[in-house]
Design a protein around this motif. Structure first.
Motif: not given
Length: 277
Positions: A78, A131, A251, A265
């Motif tokens: 995260p 992330t 990401k 996540v």
């Protein structure tokens, strides 16, 4: 009469040779040698010995058994966690590696054990404000494959961007930003110059070094897909800044052949024995 050379042509330290052969990491090799688990040409190996490609290296079953118990985990990191050691008050991603955070759909044969935290190291960085897929491993072979000096492993990212526009280059050669206070955030693809997309693919430099070619294409009108084979610090964010883009979301979705997939996540799973990077 000439004395025979103590270091024949092509000879390297045994631990380096074992790593090159993909048997283990150098650190593991030293441990195995100390345990008496390595033989060279049928004789127990000594620490620091040098070998040539013609020497026969054998590894005891005990070493291979120890290696089979090493784990590699995949975490969907995260925002707010750092990849490595804790810094500036932010927790390291390894803190997510708990039984409670294991993905319910993970069907790997491993059972969680605190021993698996020993020697568990991240294979590459993922920025605190990014992330996605972060790999942590006890296995030096995998670490070498992902972040070794000769690694060319593909890493794929989905990158949401806004466009500020670019003016004329300043005398220093730096690109001048225009609309900092009113960036384009919707249908960025329509206003982003194709020539700048070409520069993202090849032609930019960071820290005085030319970047390797990258695969960059539009995933949708607000999101780019990057595939890199190198990993300089904050590389994608800095690349985007050079062409007037601001990253608003990043990401990582793939490393080599291993996908992030549906991993939620903040959760993790083991790399399955059949999975290969």
């Amino acid at each position: 009469m000439t004395e025979p050379s103590s270091s024949p042509t092509g000879a390297v330290r045994l631990n380096k040779r074992m790593a090159e052969l993909g048997l283990c990491s150098r650190r593991e090799a030293d441990d195995w040698i100390a345990q008496g688990w390595v033989r060279v040409n049928g004789k127990p190996a000594e620490m620091g010995v040098k070998v040539t490609p013609n020497d026969r290296i054998e590894v005891d079953k005990a070493a291979k058994g120890q290696q089979a118990n090493q784990v590699t985990i995949l975490i969907n990191k995260p925002i707010g966690y750092v990849s490595g050691q804790a810094e500036d008050g932010h927790d390291p991603a390894v803190m997510l590696f708990t039984p409670q955070n294991r993905w319910a759909e993970d069907n790997a044969r491993f059972f969680f054990s605190p021993q698996q935290l020993r020697g568990l190291a991240p294979c590459g960085r993922l920025d605190i404000d990014s992330t996605g897929l972060l790999v942590m491993t006890q296995d030096g072979r995998i670490a070498r494959q992902l972040i070794g000096e000769d690694s060319v492993m593909d890493k794929e990212y989905l990158v949401r961007v806004a466009y500020h526009g670019l003016g004329e280059p300043a005398p220093t050669g730096q690109l001048v930003r225009l609309d900092d206070d009113d960036p384009v955030t919707t249908n960025v693809q329509a206003v982003f110059p194709p020539a700048m997309l070409a520069r993202l693919r090849h032609g930019l430099s960071l820290d005085g070094q030319a970047l390797k070619p990258a695969r960059v294409e539009w995933q949708n009108p607000e999101q780019l897909r990057f595939v890199l084979t190198e990993g300089k610090k904050r590389q994608i964010r800095r690349m985007c800044e050079l062409v007037g883009l601001k990253v608003v979301g990043l990401k990582r979705v793939r490393i080599g052949r291993v996908m992030l997939g549906n991993l939620p996540v903040g959760q993790w799973r083991y790399l399955a024995p059949h999975e290969k990077f």
